[in-house]
Design a protein around this motif. Sequence first.
Motif, PDB file in Angstrom:
ATOM      1  N   GLN A  26       1.202 -25.821 -15.762  1.00 46.07           N
ATOM      2  CA  GLN A  26       1.304 -24.632 -16.596  1.00 46.07           C
ATOM      3  C   GLN A  26       0.537 -23.530 -15.865  1.00 46.07           C
ATOM      4  OE1 GLN A  26      -0.410 -26.492 -20.170  1.00 46.07           O
ATOM      5  NE2 GLN A  26       1.463 -25.896 -21.228  1.00 46.07           N
ATOM      6  N   VAL A  27       1.099 -22.332 -15.874  1.00 45.61           N
ATOM      7  CA  VAL A  27       0.476 -21.194 -15.200  1.00 45.61           C
ATOM      8  C   VAL A  27       0.111 -20.158 -16.260  1.00 45.61           C
ATOM      9  CG1 VAL A  27       0.799 -19.363 -13.495  1.00 45.61           C
ATOM     10  CG2 VAL A  27       1.849 -21.615 -13.129  1.00 45.61           C
ATOM     11  N   ALA A  28      -1.151 -19.731 -16.277  1.00 43.35           N
ATOM     12  CA  ALA A  28      -1.598 -18.719 -17.234  1.00 43.35           C
ATOM     13  C   ALA A  28      -1.057 -17.362 -16.809  1.00 43.35           C
ATOM     14  CB  ALA A  28      -3.122 -18.680 -17.314  1.00 43.35           C
ATOM     15  N   THR A  29      -0.223 -16.771 -17.664  1.00 41.44           N
ATOM     16  CA  THR A  29       0.339 -15.453 -17.364  1.00 41.44           C
ATOM     17  C   THR A  29      -0.377 -14.360 -18.133  1.00 41.44           C
ATOM     18  OG1 THR A  29       2.035 -15.732 -19.063  1.00 41.44           O
ATOM     19  CG2 THR A  29       2.606 -16.361 -16.791  1.00 41.44           C
ATOM     20  N   GLU A  30      -1.073 -14.727 -19.201  1.00 42.55           N
ATOM     21  CA  GLU A  30      -1.926 -13.802 -19.953  1.00 42.55           C
ATOM     22  C   GLU A  30      -3.175 -14.576 -20.333  1.00 42.55           C
ATOM     23  OE1 GLU A  30       0.110 -12.208 -23.365  1.00 42.55           O
ATOM     24  OE2 GLU A  30       1.918 -11.810 -22.199  1.00 42.55           O
ATOM     25  N   TRP A  31      -4.310 -13.920 -20.242  1.00 44.17           N
ATOM     26  CA  TRP A  31      -5.569 -14.606 -20.474  1.00 44.17           C
ATOM     27  C   TRP A  31      -6.583 -13.609 -21.023  1.00 44.17           C
ATOM     28  CZ3 TRP A  31      -8.380 -18.821 -20.894  1.00 44.17           C
ATOM     29  CH2 TRP A  31      -9.725 -18.793 -20.576  1.00 44.17           C
TER      30      TRP A  31
ATOM     31  N   THR B 299       2.963 -20.499 -18.949  1.00 48.85           N
ATOM     32  CA  THR B 299       4.366 -20.761 -18.639  1.00 48.85           C
ATOM     33  C   THR B 299       4.430 -22.125 -17.964  1.00 48.85           C
ATOM     34  OG1 THR B 299       4.216 -19.632 -16.508  1.00 48.85           O
ATOM     35  CG2 THR B 299       4.989 -18.320 -18.389  1.00 48.85           C
ATOM     36  N   TYR B 300       5.605 -22.694 -17.898  1.00 44.24           N
ATOM     37  CA  TYR B 300       5.777 -24.058 -17.382  1.00 44.24           C
ATOM     38  C   TYR B 300       6.365 -24.053 -15.979  1.00 44.24           C
ATOM     39  CZ  TYR B 300       4.938 -25.530 -22.147  1.00 44.24           C
ATOM     40  OH  TYR B 300       4.356 -25.749 -23.367  1.00 44.24           O
ATOM     41  N   ARG B 301       5.901 -25.010 -15.173  1.00 43.31           N
ATOM     42  CA  ARG B 301       6.450 -25.215 -13.834  1.00 43.31           C
ATOM     43  C   ARG B 301       6.714 -26.721 -13.692  1.00 43.31           C
ATOM     44  NH1 ARG B 301       3.438 -22.319  -8.961  1.00 43.31           N
ATOM     45  NH2 ARG B 301       1.905 -22.425 -10.588  1.00 43.31           N
ATOM     46  N   PHE B 302       8.001 -27.065 -13.631  1.00 42.57           N
ATOM     47  CA  PHE B 302       8.400 -28.468 -13.535  1.00 42.57           C
ATOM     48  C   PHE B 302       8.956 -28.746 -12.142  1.00 42.57           C
ATOM     49  CE2 PHE B 302       9.163 -27.275 -18.022  1.00 42.57           C
ATOM     50  CZ  PHE B 302       8.261 -28.130 -18.623  1.00 42.57           C
ATOM     51  N   GLY B 303       8.331 -29.681 -11.436  1.00 41.08           N
ATOM     52  CA  GLY B 303       8.842 -30.097 -10.136  1.00 41.08           C
ATOM     53  C   GLY B 303      10.003 -31.062 -10.320  1.00 41.08           C
ATOM     54  N   ALA B 304      10.673 -31.376  -9.240  1.00 35.72           N
ATOM     55  CA  ALA B 304      11.822 -32.290  -9.290  1.00 35.72           C
ATOM     56  C   ALA B 304      11.427 -33.663  -9.815  1.00 35.72           C
ATOM     57  CB  ALA B 304      12.447 -32.411  -7.896  1.00 35.72           C
ATOM     58  N   ASP B 305      10.166 -34.045  -9.623  1.00 37.83           N
ATOM     59  CA  ASP B 305       9.708 -35.369 -10.063  1.00 37.83           C
ATOM     60  C   ASP B 305       8.893 -35.312 -11.356  1.00 37.83           C
ATOM     61  OD1 ASP B 305       7.550 -34.039  -9.004  1.00 37.83           O
ATOM     62  OD2 ASP B 305       6.779 -35.755  -7.896  1.00 37.83           O
TER      63      ASP B 305
ATOM     64  N   GLY C 200      14.392 -27.617 -18.797  1.00 40.33           N
ATOM     65  CA  GLY C 200      14.693 -26.740 -17.675  1.00 40.33           C
ATOM     66  C   GLY C 200      16.158 -26.803 -17.291  1.00 40.33           C
ATOM     67  N   GLY C 201      16.924 -27.542 -18.078  1.00 34.43           N
ATOM     68  CA  GLY C 201      18.344 -27.708 -17.782  1.00 34.43           C
ATOM     69  C   GLY C 201      19.214 -26.678 -18.476  1.00 34.43           C
ATOM     70  N   ARG C 202      20.488 -26.947 -18.448  1.00 36.16           N
ATOM     71  CA  ARG C 202      21.494 -26.030 -18.986  1.00 36.16           C
ATOM     72  C   ARG C 202      21.362 -25.832 -20.498  1.00 36.16           C
ATOM     73  NH1 ARG C 202      27.455 -27.934 -18.241  1.00 36.16           N
ATOM     74  NH2 ARG C 202      28.135 -27.129 -20.225  1.00 36.16           N
ATOM     75  N   HIS C 203      20.917 -26.878 -21.203  1.00 33.11           N
ATOM     76  CA  HIS C 203      20.922 -26.826 -22.663  1.00 33.11           C
ATOM     77  C   HIS C 203      19.565 -26.582 -23.315  1.00 33.11           C
ATOM     78  CE1 HIS C 203      25.045 -28.013 -22.497  1.00 33.11           C
ATOM     79  NE2 HIS C 203      24.737 -29.104 -21.815  1.00 33.11           N
ATOM     80  N   PHE C 204      18.477 -26.865 -22.608  1.00 29.35           N
ATOM     81  CA  PHE C 204      17.155 -26.727 -23.226  1.00 29.35           C
ATOM     82  C   PHE C 204      16.112 -26.384 -22.164  1.00 29.35           C
ATOM     83  CE2 PHE C 204      13.055 -28.485 -24.589  1.00 29.35           C
ATOM     84  CZ  PHE C 204      12.912 -27.830 -25.795  1.00 29.35           C
TER      85      PHE C 204
END
Length: 135
Positions: free
Chosen positions: A50-55, A64-70, A84-88
């Motif tokens: 998770q990356v803090a965009t406001e603090w 905000t969320y950061r999801f790697g391939a694994d 993070g896919g097409r539907h959600f």
Amino acid sequence: LDTPAIRPEEMAKGWIYRIGVPLPHFGRTERRGAQLVRHVEMGKGIRFEQVATEWSEARSVRWTYRFGADAFPPGALDDHVRIGGRHFDLIDTVYRLEPVGEQTRLHVTMHYRVSTRFNWYADALAQALMGNFES
């Protein structure tokens, strides 16, 4: 901002966890230059950032969320769930502290996206699950 060693009993009221969403294990925050990054680990090998965009110190933080391939190993979630896919997708989560007398109330708000042909159902389900998580 760290949440070390989250105990299962701390999450006991969460319906979302009783239906099979893996329990969180910990969240560890580090500073990368001017950026705050939190490493989150959950059961079944789920890992993401998770990356803090406001603090605002001792008041609020927006992650905000950061999801790697694994981030989600096979079988960690139901196969039809693709964050993070097409539907959600999870957009962000805001934590806000509110002073209430000598205590502090924590407000948690999650923002997400649902994009299906049956949003009337999928969005209601997401609201029920995410709303429970926020509690």
